[in-house]
Every structure is written in C-alpha cells, then in structure tokens.
Motif scaffolding. Structure first.
Motif, mmCIF file in Angstrom:
data_model
loop_
_atom_site.group_PDB
_atom_site.id
_atom_site.type_symbol
_atom_site.label_atom_id
_atom_site.label_comp_id
_atom_site.label_asym_id
_atom_site.label_seq_id
_atom_site.Cartn_x
_atom_site.Cartn_y
_atom_site.Cartn_z
ATOM 1 N N THR A 1 0.849 -1.178 0.000
ATOM 2 C CA THR A 1 0.000 0.000 0.000
ATOM 3 C C THR A 1 0.881 1.222 0.000
ATOM 4 N N PRO A 2 0.434 2.330 -0.627
ATOM 5 C CA PRO A 2 1.264 3.530 -0.658
ATOM 6 C C PRO A 2 1.565 4.010 0.750
ATOM 7 N N LEU A 3 2.763 4.556 0.928
ATOM 8 C CA LEU A 3 3.184 5.004 2.243
ATOM 9 C C LEU A 3 2.407 6.229 2.709
ATOM 10 N N ARG A 4 1.659 6.890 1.809
ATOM 11 C CA ARG A 4 0.906 8.052 2.256
ATOM 12 C C ARG A 4 -0.198 7.655 3.227
ATOM 13 N N SER A 5 -0.615 6.378 3.208
ATOM 14 C CA SER A 5 -1.640 5.915 4.130
ATOM 15 C C SER A 5 -1.038 5.597 5.496
ATOM 16 N N LYS A 6 0.255 5.713 5.621
ATOM 17 C CA LYS A 6 0.932 5.424 6.873
ATOM 18 C C LYS A 6 1.756 6.655 7.241
ATOM 19 N N PRO A 7 1.174 7.625 7.970
ATOM 20 C CA PRO A 7 1.823 8.931 8.165
ATOM 21 C C PRO A 7 3.016 8.909 9.096
ATOM 22 N N PHE A 8 3.262 7.793 9.823
ATOM 23 C CA PHE A 8 4.355 7.794 10.787
ATOM 24 C C PHE A 8 5.681 8.118 10.124
ATOM 25 N N GLY A 9 5.961 7.507 8.974
ATOM 26 C CA GLY A 9 7.220 7.754 8.274
ATOM 27 C C GLY A 9 7.368 9.212 7.881
ATOM 28 N N VAL B 1 9.696 14.661 9.042
ATOM 29 C CA VAL B 1 9.500 16.071 9.388
ATOM 30 C C VAL B 1 10.220 16.408 10.700
ATOM 31 N N VAL B 2 10.129 15.522 11.685
ATOM 32 C CA VAL B 2 10.813 15.750 12.962
ATOM 33 C C VAL B 2 12.324 15.821 12.753
ATOM 34 N N LEU C 1 8.570 -2.015 4.179
ATOM 35 C CA LEU C 1 7.873 -1.206 5.173
ATOM 36 C C LEU C 1 6.418 -0.962 4.782
ATOM 37 N N ALA C 2 6.126 -0.942 3.480
ATOM 38 C CA ALA C 2 4.767 -0.712 2.995
ATOM 39 C C ALA C 2 3.927 -1.978 2.973
#
Length: 259
Positions: A28-36, A41-42, A189-190
């Motif tokens: 699944t696209p990583l955009r559905s998993k915001p943790f990464g 960003v951090v 990871l995806a």
C-alpha cells in the motif's frame, strides 16, 4: 449479497509473504501510513535547528585545531572506514543490480517490479547526492582557516557564494554509501504482512546506523560537518519515498504489469 474476494494476480503467488491473508494487494502507498512522514519532518526540524545553532563549528573546534585534525589520516578512519567502506558499497550495489535481473537467495522470491524499484531508488539517491555536491561551493572543515586551511566558514545554504576553498563538500557523499540504500526498505515497510514490515524496520535501522557511523568517521577526520550526514539521510529518504510513490502509481495504473 456476499461477494468472494478477488484472487491475487498471476505471478504474485511467487511471493506470498507480501500478500494479505485474503489475497488483497501486497503493498500500500506510504501516504496511508503517516508515521514515516512525521518522522522525516521531525528529523528535518532537528537538522534545521542544528544548522541554525552553529553547532557544526563547535563540534569541529572540539575535534581539531590550527594544526588540523589529528585523526585525518588515521588508518581505521581513512583506509578502512572510508576507502574500504566505499568499495564494499560498490560491490553491494553491483550485486543488487545483478539480482534485479537474475535474482538469487532471498531475492528470488521478490517480485520483479519490487527489485526494479530498489535499484532505481538507490541509483537516484546516489545521483541526487552527487548533483548537490557538484553545485555546492561549501568546502570541507579541514579547509577552514581555523584548521590550517584557506577557506572561511559560510553556510552551505549560501548558494553561489564561495568560501575560498575547493568546495563540493555538501552534503556528505560518504554517508550516502549507506543512506542511498534506504530505498531498499520501502517495499517491505509498505507491506501489510507483519513479518515483512519487521524486516523492513530491521533493514532501516541497520542502514541508518551504518550511515551515521560512516558520517561520524568523516567528521572525526575533519572531512564533513555532522549536519552534512544528517542532510544526506534526509535527501536520500525523500528521494526513496518519491521513487516508491512512482512505482506505486505505475503498478496501480498498469495492473497487468508482471509482478
């Protein structure tokens, strides 16, 4: 009325560990998993804060003096962790290129498109870092006047402004010998399969730690500021993510592409 779940496309059966238990899409696209994304960003915020604090110069002043850096020519740092690590990275990269065409071992189970994503992502990461270095006028710390050189300190974001040295030192090229391989982790990871996701996190941790270790070795020698390694990691991560999104779109828009 209950409809039966669609069966997986032909060819994906060779890599069942990446499939859902009921035969849905493997990735699944990583955009559905915001943790990464939030993690990136951090790290970006921390790196910007480090840049703004001037901590780079404080670290280098602690490691060197007017006579230069005592560890610049240290055998372990220069021969093993610099030259040796670069050669090893080239060998691993060439092996991955070969396995993208003729997979063996664990890679024999990986779908062809996934293997292609990995090698394209690594290659793009290396090219992006090399392009940044080519246009950068930032010199290495050991070229500063404070450490016996001729250059003056200028922020690596002062594009087009020469510091009087040879330049082409930003970001950290040696750290990219490891950080470029971040692209290898994203397909796993995806995955929706817990076992494959754990494998991706293990690889991610190993690659990041190796990149930080190689970057630290160059900092000890006076070749790079700590921020150079951090920016290398961020740039490689962003490049790998963009590459992963492209391959996701490619698979989604062309469902008949062979896995």
């Amino acid at each position: 009325m209950h409809l039966p779940s669609p069966s997986p496309p032909k060819g994906l059966n060779r890599f069942p560990s990446l499939l859902h238990a009921q035969g849905h899409e493997a990735l699944t696209p990583l955009r559905s998993k915001p943790f990464g994304l939030w993690l990136w960003v951090v790290c970006l915020g921390l790196t910007l804060g480090w840049d703004a604090s001037g901590a780079d110069l404080h670290v280098m002043a602690w490691l060197g003096d007017a006579q230069g850096f005592a560890l610049r020519d240290h055998w372990w740092l220069s021969t093993v962790l610099h030259e040796g690590a670069k050669r090893l990275a080239v060998v691993i990269y060439l092996a991955l290129l070969f396995m993208a065409v003729s997979p063996w071992g664990p890679w024999r189970q990986a779908p062809r498109l996934q293997r292609l994503e990995v090698v394209v992502g690594i290659t793009l990461s290396l090219l992006v870092i090399s392009s940044f270095k080519r246009i950068s006028l930032t010199s290495c710390p050991w070229e500063l006047q404070s450490f016996g050189g001729a250059a003056t300190y200028i922020s690596h974001w002062s594009w087009g402004t020469s510091d009087g040295g040879s330049g082409h030192c930003f970001p950290g090229g040696h750290a990219s010998s490891a950080m470029a391989f971040l692209a290898m982790t994203l397909p796993w990871l995806a995955s929706q399969q817990a076992q494959e996701k754990r494998k991706g996190w293990v690889w991610l941790g190993a690659i990041v730690l190796t990149g930080l270790f190689l970057g630290a070795a160059q900092t000890l020698r006076g070749a790079h500021y700590p921020s150079h390694t951090a920016w290398t990691a961020l740039i490689c991560a962003a490049t790998a993510w963009a590459n992963h999104q492209v391959f996701q779109r490619l698979q989604q828009s062309n469902p008949r592409l062979p896995a």
